[in-house]
Design a protein around this motif. Structure first.
Motif, PDB file in Angstrom:
ATOM      1  N   ALA A  91       0.843  -1.199   0.000  1.00 48.60           N
ATOM      2  CA  ALA A  91       0.000   0.000   0.000  1.00 48.60           C
ATOM      3  C   ALA A  91       0.876   1.247   0.000  1.00 48.60           C
ATOM      4  O   ALA A  91       1.900   1.290   0.673  1.00 48.60           O
ATOM      5  N   ALA A  92       0.456   2.244  -0.767  1.00 46.03           N
ATOM      6  CA  ALA A  92       1.220   3.477  -0.863  1.00 46.03           C
ATOM      7  C   ALA A  92       0.303   4.685  -0.782  1.00 46.03           C
ATOM      8  O   ALA A  92      -0.856   4.633  -1.187  1.00 46.03           O
ATOM      9  N   GLU A  93       0.849   5.773  -0.251  1.00 44.29           N
ATOM     10  CA  GLU A  93       0.133   7.050  -0.196  1.00 44.29           C
ATOM     11  C   GLU A  93       0.627   7.921  -1.333  1.00 44.29           C
ATOM     12  O   GLU A  93       1.833   8.021  -1.577  1.00 44.29           O
ATOM     13  N   ILE A  94      -0.304   8.556  -2.017  1.00 39.31           N
ATOM     14  CA  ILE A  94       0.017   9.587  -3.002  1.00 39.31           C
ATOM     15  C   ILE A  94      -0.443  10.903  -2.388  1.00 39.31           C
ATOM     16  O   ILE A  94      -1.608  11.056  -2.028  1.00 39.31           O
ATOM     17  N   LEU A  95       0.471  11.844  -2.254  1.00 37.59           N
ATOM     18  CA  LEU A  95       0.183  13.147  -1.658  1.00 37.59           C
ATOM     19  C   LEU A  95       0.393  14.222  -2.712  1.00 37.59           C
ATOM     20  O   LEU A  95       1.399  14.227  -3.412  1.00 37.59           O
ATOM     21  N   CYS A  96      -0.579  15.108  -2.823  1.00 38.41           N
ATOM     22  CA  CYS A  96      -0.489  16.263  -3.706  1.00 38.41           C
ATOM     23  C   CYS A  96      -0.587  17.500  -2.817  1.00 38.41           C
ATOM     24  O   CYS A  96      -1.475  17.585  -1.967  1.00 38.41           O
ATOM     25  N   TYR A  97       0.330  18.453  -2.983  1.00 36.57           N
ATOM     26  CA  TYR A  97       0.290  19.648  -2.150  1.00 36.57           C
ATOM     27  C   TYR A  97       0.711  20.870  -2.949  1.00 36.57           C
ATOM     28  O   TYR A  97       1.391  20.771  -3.970  1.00 36.57           O
TER      29      TYR A  97
END
Length: 104
Positions: A91-97
């Protein structure tokens, strides 16, 4: 909503700065995609199942960031970046900021 990875919006003036906004999603690998990826690793080629999964994840995280900016009163998000991290096995997190601003 104007979305850009630039530090400004060309031809526009920033009139208000609302600060950091972000959106993220955590996705797990799919068994069916893993099987197909295993075959691709043997024979070579693009892992299209994972390509689609990552595109959907980027789109969802960007949409969440945009919604947060809209709630703050912004009409643009500048200096947008993406980041990813592993949060569990498979499982992986994709973060957009980015930075929420108002432009005119």
């Amino acid at each position: 909503m104007i979305m850009t990875n630039l530090e400004t919006v060309p031809g526009k003036t920033i009139t208000a700065h609302y600060g950091l906004v972000q959106g993220s999603t955590i996705r797990a690998k799919h068994v069916g995609r893993d099987i197909m990826a295993g075959f691709k690793n043997i024979f070579g080629g693009e892992l299209t199942g994972y390509t689609e999964l990552l595109k959907e994840s980027r789109d969802e995280s960007m949409q969440r960031m945009q919604e947060q900016a809209h709630e703050m009163g912004a009409n643009a998000v500048i200096n947008i970046r993406f980041s990813t991290s592993s949060v569990a096995q498979g499982a992986a997190e994709i973060l957009c900021y980015g930075t929420a601003v108002r432009v005119q």
